[in-house]
Design a protein around this motif. Structure first.
Motif, PDB file in Angstrom:
ATOM      1  N   ALA A 124       2.232   6.009 -68.327  1.00  0.00           N
ATOM      2  CA  ALA A 124       3.350   6.926 -68.576  1.00  0.00           C
ATOM      3  C   ALA A 124       4.581   6.192 -69.119  1.00  0.00           C
ATOM      4  O   ALA A 124       5.640   6.806 -69.291  1.00  0.00           O
ATOM      5  N   GLY A 125       4.449   4.886 -69.367  1.00  0.00           N
ATOM      6  CA  GLY A 125       5.547   4.129 -69.950  1.00  0.00           C
ATOM      7  C   GLY A 125       6.487   3.512 -68.940  1.00  0.00           C
ATOM      8  O   GLY A 125       7.595   3.091 -69.294  1.00  0.00           O
ATOM      9  N   ILE A 126       6.053   3.432 -67.685  1.00  0.00           N
ATOM     10  CA  ILE A 126       6.887   2.885 -66.611  1.00  0.00           C
ATOM     11  C   ILE A 126       6.435   1.465 -66.311  1.00  0.00           C
ATOM     12  O   ILE A 126       5.240   1.199 -66.151  1.00  0.00           O
ATOM     13  N   ARG A 127       7.387   0.542 -66.221  1.00  0.00           N
ATOM     14  CA  ARG A 127       7.061  -0.863 -65.943  1.00  0.00           C
ATOM     15  C   ARG A 127       6.892  -1.051 -64.441  1.00  0.00           C
ATOM     16  O   ARG A 127       7.821  -0.818 -63.662  1.00  0.00           O
ATOM     17  N   VAL A 128       5.698  -1.458 -64.053  1.00  0.00           N
ATOM     18  CA  VAL A 128       5.394  -1.720 -62.652  1.00  0.00           C
ATOM     19  C   VAL A 128       5.687  -3.181 -62.356  1.00  0.00           C
ATOM     20  O   VAL A 128       5.138  -4.076 -63.004  1.00  0.00           O
ATOM     21  N   LEU A 129       6.556  -3.425 -61.384  1.00  0.00           N
ATOM     22  CA  LEU A 129       6.918  -4.788 -61.002  1.00  0.00           C
ATOM     23  C   LEU A 129       6.213  -5.139 -59.695  1.00  0.00           C
ATOM     24  O   LEU A 129       6.508  -4.564 -58.646  1.00  0.00           O
ATOM     25  N   SER A 130       5.278  -6.063 -59.771  1.00  0.00           N
ATOM     26  CA  SER A 130       4.530  -6.507 -58.596  1.00  0.00           C
ATOM     27  C   SER A 130       4.789  -7.990 -58.407  1.00  0.00           C
ATOM     28  O   SER A 130       4.141  -8.836 -59.036  1.00  0.00           O
ATOM     29  N   ASN A 131       5.779  -8.293 -57.578  1.00  0.00           N
ATOM     30  CA  ASN A 131       6.208  -9.679 -57.374  1.00  0.00           C
ATOM     31  C   ASN A 131       6.591 -10.320 -58.702  1.00  0.00           C
ATOM     32  O   ASN A 131       6.184 -11.438 -59.019  1.00  0.00           O
ATOM     33  N   GLU A 132       7.371  -9.569 -59.456  1.00  0.00           N
ATOM     34  CA  GLU A 132       7.769 -10.006 -60.790  1.00  0.00           C
ATOM     35  C   GLU A 132       9.278  -9.882 -60.968  1.00  0.00           C
ATOM     36  O   GLU A 132       9.943  -9.106 -60.286  1.00  0.00           O
ATOM     37  N   LYS A 133       9.765 -10.652 -61.947  1.00  0.00           N
ATOM     38  CA  LYS A 133      11.161 -10.570 -62.366  1.00  0.00           C
ATOM     39  C   LYS A 133      11.196 -10.384 -63.866  1.00  0.00           C
ATOM     40  O   LYS A 133      10.480 -11.051 -64.601  1.00  0.00           O
ATOM     41  N   PRO A 145       6.042  -5.364 -53.964  1.00  0.00           N
ATOM     42  CA  PRO A 145       5.255  -4.280 -53.373  1.00  0.00           C
ATOM     43  C   PRO A 145       5.473  -4.183 -51.874  1.00  0.00           C
ATOM     44  O   PRO A 145       5.773  -5.178 -51.208  1.00  0.00           O
ATOM     45  N   TYR A 146       5.255  -3.002 -51.361  1.00  0.00           N
ATOM     46  CA  TYR A 146       5.460  -2.752 -49.929  1.00  0.00           C
ATOM     47  C   TYR A 146       4.666  -3.725 -49.067  1.00  0.00           C
ATOM     48  O   TYR A 146       5.196  -4.288 -48.105  1.00  0.00           O
ATOM     49  N   ARG A 147       3.391  -3.942 -49.417  1.00  0.00           N
ATOM     50  CA  ARG A 147       2.528  -4.767 -48.554  1.00  0.00           C
ATOM     51  C   ARG A 147       3.082  -6.179 -48.400  1.00  0.00           C
ATOM     52  O   ARG A 147       2.944  -6.800 -47.342  1.00  0.00           O
ATOM     53  N   ASP A 148       3.711  -6.702 -49.442  1.00  0.00           N
ATOM     54  CA  ASP A 148       4.245  -8.058 -49.381  1.00  0.00           C
ATOM     55  C   ASP A 148       5.615  -8.107 -48.719  1.00  0.00           C
ATOM     56  O   ASP A 148       5.994  -9.129 -48.147  1.00  0.00           O
ATOM     57  N   SER A 149       6.343  -7.004 -48.783  1.00  0.00           N
ATOM     58  CA  SER A 149       7.682  -6.990 -48.187  1.00  0.00           C
ATOM     59  C   SER A 149       7.634  -6.936 -46.666  1.00  0.00           C
ATOM     60  O   SER A 149       8.626  -7.219 -45.997  1.00  0.00           O
ATOM     61  N   THR A 150       6.480  -6.582 -46.095  1.00  0.00           N
ATOM     62  CA  THR A 150       6.376  -6.452 -44.644  1.00  0.00           C
ATOM     63  C   THR A 150       6.206  -7.794 -43.949  1.00  0.00           C
ATOM     64  O   THR A 150       6.400  -7.889 -42.734  1.00  0.00           O
TER      65      THR A 150
END
Length: 254
Positions: A124-133, A145-150
């Protein structure tokens, strides 16, 4: 019975009424080019069987009318139930903010398969940030991501690995307003969160305050870190709100 009926009707109507909350934000080391720009924060849509395609279309229409420069989605775009993710998020394709749309997962994406939902958002054109800058016109934007933030150990290692530039402002998408000492120590300027729904329904509103304190809702400070927690645009479970409100947040950078 009348009191219960009135409260139920009020809760349904209140949940449908999406307020636009405008918040001025001043960040140290904000690039001059970002002064005067706006960022739209949309959290906790919980798209699925209750908040369906019509709700998604409504949110996208409101967002487009606000003309933000950038859009942030800090998790729980989806409810985690089995649904046609591409179809239900398709209205967001009409959004074209100059500096993009950014997302990091919440707990509900991970309940239903984060990879599946992330792929639909990417299409859909949305940038997914998974432990990224990513650096957008000299502004650092991060997503965990939620799993890593816990996990405190994992979150600390991730933020250290992203190597934030201390002379540039940074914004972190982190679904839950927690682990704030770690985030502050990493040098993040602003964390954007959701998750709390401000309790959504009384008496859960009281429990949310007990758990998250002043970080349950609004713009707060933790040392050098600023934290904004939104009560969210959607609902989880019953589509009702009593003691909280549905909102989309327009951040004005000063």
């Amino acid at each position: 019975f009348r009191r219960v009926l009135f409260r139920s009707i009020y809760g349904l109507l209140n949940a449908c009424w999406i307020r636009i909350r405008r918040i001025p934000v001043t960040l140290p080391n904000l690039p001059p080019s970002w002064r005067g720009r706006t960022a739209l924060l949309i959290s906790d849509l919980h798209l699925g069987h209750v908040n369906g395609l019509g709700f998604s279309q409504r949110i996208a229409r409101i967002a487009a009318d606000l003309h933000p420069d950038v859009v942030f989605l800090p998790g729980d775009v989806f409810d985690g139930t089995k649904t046609d993710a591409d179809r239900i998020v398709a209205p967001f394709r009409q959004l074209a903010p100059p500096f993009g749309i950014y997302f990091s997962t919440g707990n509900h994406e991970e309940y239903g398969g984060a990879a599946h939902y992330s792929a639909a958002l990417t299409r859909a054109g949305i940038r997914v940030l998974s432990n990224e800058k990513v650096v957008v016109d000299d502004l650092q934007i991060l997503g965990v991501p939620y799993r890593d933030s816990t996990s405190p150990i994992r979150l600390r290692a991730i933020l250290e690995g992203l190597q934030l530039d201390p002379v540039q402002a940074s914004i972190l998408l982190n679904h839950v307003p927690s682990r704030l000492p770690i985030v502050e120590r990493a040098g993040v300027s602003l964390q954007l969160s959701g998750h709390t729904h401000s309790g959504q329904l009384f008496p859960s509103t009281w429990f949310a305050r007990r758990i998250f304190g002043k970080f349950t809702d609004g713009l707060q400070r933790f040392g050098e870190l600023q934290v904004f927690t939104s009560s969210g645009a959607g609902t989880w479970g019953p589509p009702m709100r009593v003691g909280s409100r549905s909102e989309m947040v327009l951040l004005h950078f000063e």
